[in-house]
Design a protein around this motif. Structure first.
Motif, PDB file in Angstrom:
ATOM      1  N   PRO A   1       0.822  -1.212   0.000  1.00  9.10           N
ATOM      2  CA  PRO A   1       0.000   0.000   0.000  1.00  9.10           C
ATOM      3  C   PRO A   1       0.854   1.259   0.000  1.00  9.10           C
ATOM      4  N   THR A   2       0.294   2.331  -0.528  1.00  4.92           N
ATOM      5  CA  THR A   2       1.000   3.616  -0.559  1.00  4.92           C
ATOM      6  C   THR A   2       1.118   4.230   0.830  1.00  4.92           C
ATOM      7  N   THR A   3       0.370   3.713   1.801  1.00  2.00           N
ATOM      8  CA  THR A   3       0.461   4.210   3.170  1.00  2.00           C
ATOM      9  C   THR A   3       1.503   3.442   3.978  1.00  2.00           C
ATOM     10  N   SER A   4       2.339   2.661   3.296  1.00  2.00           N
ATOM     11  CA  SER A   4       3.309   1.805   3.975  1.00  2.00           C
ATOM     12  C   SER A   4       4.736   2.216   3.668  1.00  2.00           C
ATOM     13  N   LEU A   5       5.660   1.671   4.435  1.00  2.00           N
ATOM     14  CA  LEU A   5       7.081   1.695   4.133  1.00  2.00           C
ATOM     15  C   LEU A   5       7.615   0.288   4.357  1.00  2.00           C
ATOM     16  N   CYS A   6       8.767   0.003   3.786  1.00  2.00           N
ATOM     17  CA  CYS A   6       9.397  -1.306   3.948  1.00  2.00           C
ATOM     18  C   CYS A   6      10.741  -1.144   4.644  1.00  2.00           C
ATOM     19  N   ALA A   7      11.085  -2.115   5.483  1.00  2.00           N
ATOM     20  CA  ALA A   7      12.358  -2.059   6.202  1.00  2.00           C
ATOM     21  C   ALA A   7      12.860  -3.469   6.475  1.00  2.00           C
ATOM     22  N   GLY A   8      14.174  -3.648   6.307  1.00  2.37           N
ATOM     23  CA  GLY A   8      14.788  -4.945   6.584  1.00  2.37           C
ATOM     24  C   GLY A   8      15.611  -5.439   5.413  1.00  2.37           C
ATOM     25  N   ASN A   9      16.661  -6.215   5.721  1.00  6.92           N
ATOM     26  CA  ASN A   9      17.542  -6.747   4.679  1.00  6.92           C
ATOM     27  C   ASN A   9      17.981  -8.175   4.972  1.00  6.92           C
ATOM     28  N   GLY A  10      17.218  -8.873   5.813  1.00  8.43           N
ATOM     29  CA  GLY A  10      17.562 -10.237   6.161  1.00  8.43           C
ATOM     30  C   GLY A  10      18.418 -10.367   7.406  1.00  8.43           C
ATOM     31  N   ASN A  11      18.709  -9.242   8.065  1.00  7.96           N
ATOM     32  CA  ASN A  11      19.502  -9.256   9.291  1.00  7.96           C
ATOM     33  C   ASN A  11      18.670  -8.923  10.522  1.00  7.96           C
ATOM     34  N   GLY A  12      17.373  -9.123  10.413  1.00 15.66           N
ATOM     35  CA  GLY A  12      16.453  -8.847  11.514  1.00 15.66           C
ATOM     36  C   GLY A  12      15.112  -8.431  10.961  1.00 15.66           C
ATOM     37  N   ASP A  13      14.051  -8.713  11.730  1.00 18.86           N
ATOM     38  CA  ASP A  13      12.715  -8.450  11.212  1.00 18.86           C
ATOM     39  C   ASP A  13      11.703  -8.579  12.342  1.00 18.86           C
ATOM     40  N   ALA A  14      10.547  -7.974  12.144  1.00 20.82           N
ATOM     41  CA  ALA A  14       9.390  -8.300  12.956  1.00 20.82           C
ATOM     42  C   ALA A  14       8.843  -9.639  12.482  1.00 20.82           C
ATOM     43  N   CYS A  15       8.018 -10.283  13.311  1.00 20.76           N
ATOM     44  CA  CYS A  15       7.470 -11.581  12.937  1.00 20.76           C
ATOM     45  C   CYS A  15       6.088 -11.727  13.557  1.00 20.76           C
TER      46      CYS A  15
END
Length: 253
Positions: A188-202
């Protein structure tokens, strides 16, 4: 409930989700003491932890819309000041009202933002406080500090006892959207993305905070798996203008 003309806040109603909670999306993090994240709260439904949230005042919390829709407020208990979910003797509050935007789309997670007003404000302590609203630049590469009691590995649907945190870099939204298109999921346009495989929410981190410079700048929304290098976590962007209007109107209640 009409607020300020163009924005509608909707009381909770029942809904069926197209994304499972296992997909909603801390992996790769470390245990964090609540005093370093006093704004995060846990939310339980009939005594079972199910989502996190962030205090934006001592009586208002922000979470994901999918943590609000379909959950009767009489069943929700909000707990603050806990590093460990099982700690006793800490502050708890009931919810008097909960809201989500009229434009929220459960299928696409457009405007995945919700709010809850507590019956009684929390008392501020070293372990309980609220986060300022975001005024920071969210440029690619900015580190987003994410916290929660969610699963620490993909495939698990159970929470952990102790609060975890991890820092993840914001990535290019179009590149993220292009990658998600390969699994037929839009961003969605109301979102952002973050992470590169070195940590994440789950799983079970949903609704929790994404912090930049001590300010609440994002809310955990969803993801494809957990900590996959090609599939960053997806967060509701609190610098998005439509999201900002919702938060402003909600805090005025």
């Amino acid at each position: 409930m009409q607020m300020h003309g163009s924005l509608t806040l909707i009381f909770v109603i029942s809904s069926v989700f197209s994304l499972s909670r296992a997909e909603e999306r801390i992996v790769g993090g470390t245990v964090t003491q609540i005093a370093s994240s006093p704004y995060i709260v846990s939310m339980s439904n009939n005594g079972v932890y199910y989502c996190a949230g962030t205090l934006l005042s001592m009586q208002h919390l922000i979470t994901a819309a999918n943590c609000v829709v379909g959950v009767p407020i009489a069943q929700i208990l909000v707990k603050a000041g806990r590093t460990n979910l099982n700690e006793t003797g800490r502050q708890s509050r009931r919810v008097i009202q909960s809201f989500y935007p009229k434009t929220y789309n459960a299928k696409t997670r457009f405007m995945d933002i919700g709010g809850m007003k507590l019956q009684i404000p929390f008392n501020p302590t070293q372990r309980v406080g609220f986060a300022p609203r975001c005024s920071s630049s969210l440029a690619v590469g900015t580190q987003l500090r994410v916290s929660g009691w969610g699963s620490t590995n993909e495939g698990s649907t159970t929470s952990v006892a102790n609060l975890q945190s991890v820092s993840v870099p914001i990535v290019n939204l179009q590149n993220c959207a292009n990658q998600y298109q390969t699994v037929m999921i839009g961003i969605p346009t109301t979102s952002l993305c973050a992470g590169n495989g070195n940590g994440d929410a789950c799983s079970l981190d949903t609704g929790g905070p994404g912090i930049v410079n001590g300010q609440l700048c994002a809310v955990v929304s969803f993801g494809f798996g957990c900590n996959r290098p090609n599939f960053p976590g997806v967060y509701t962007n609190l610098m998005n203008a439509e999201v900002q209007r919702f938060v402003t109107n909600f805090l005025a209640l």
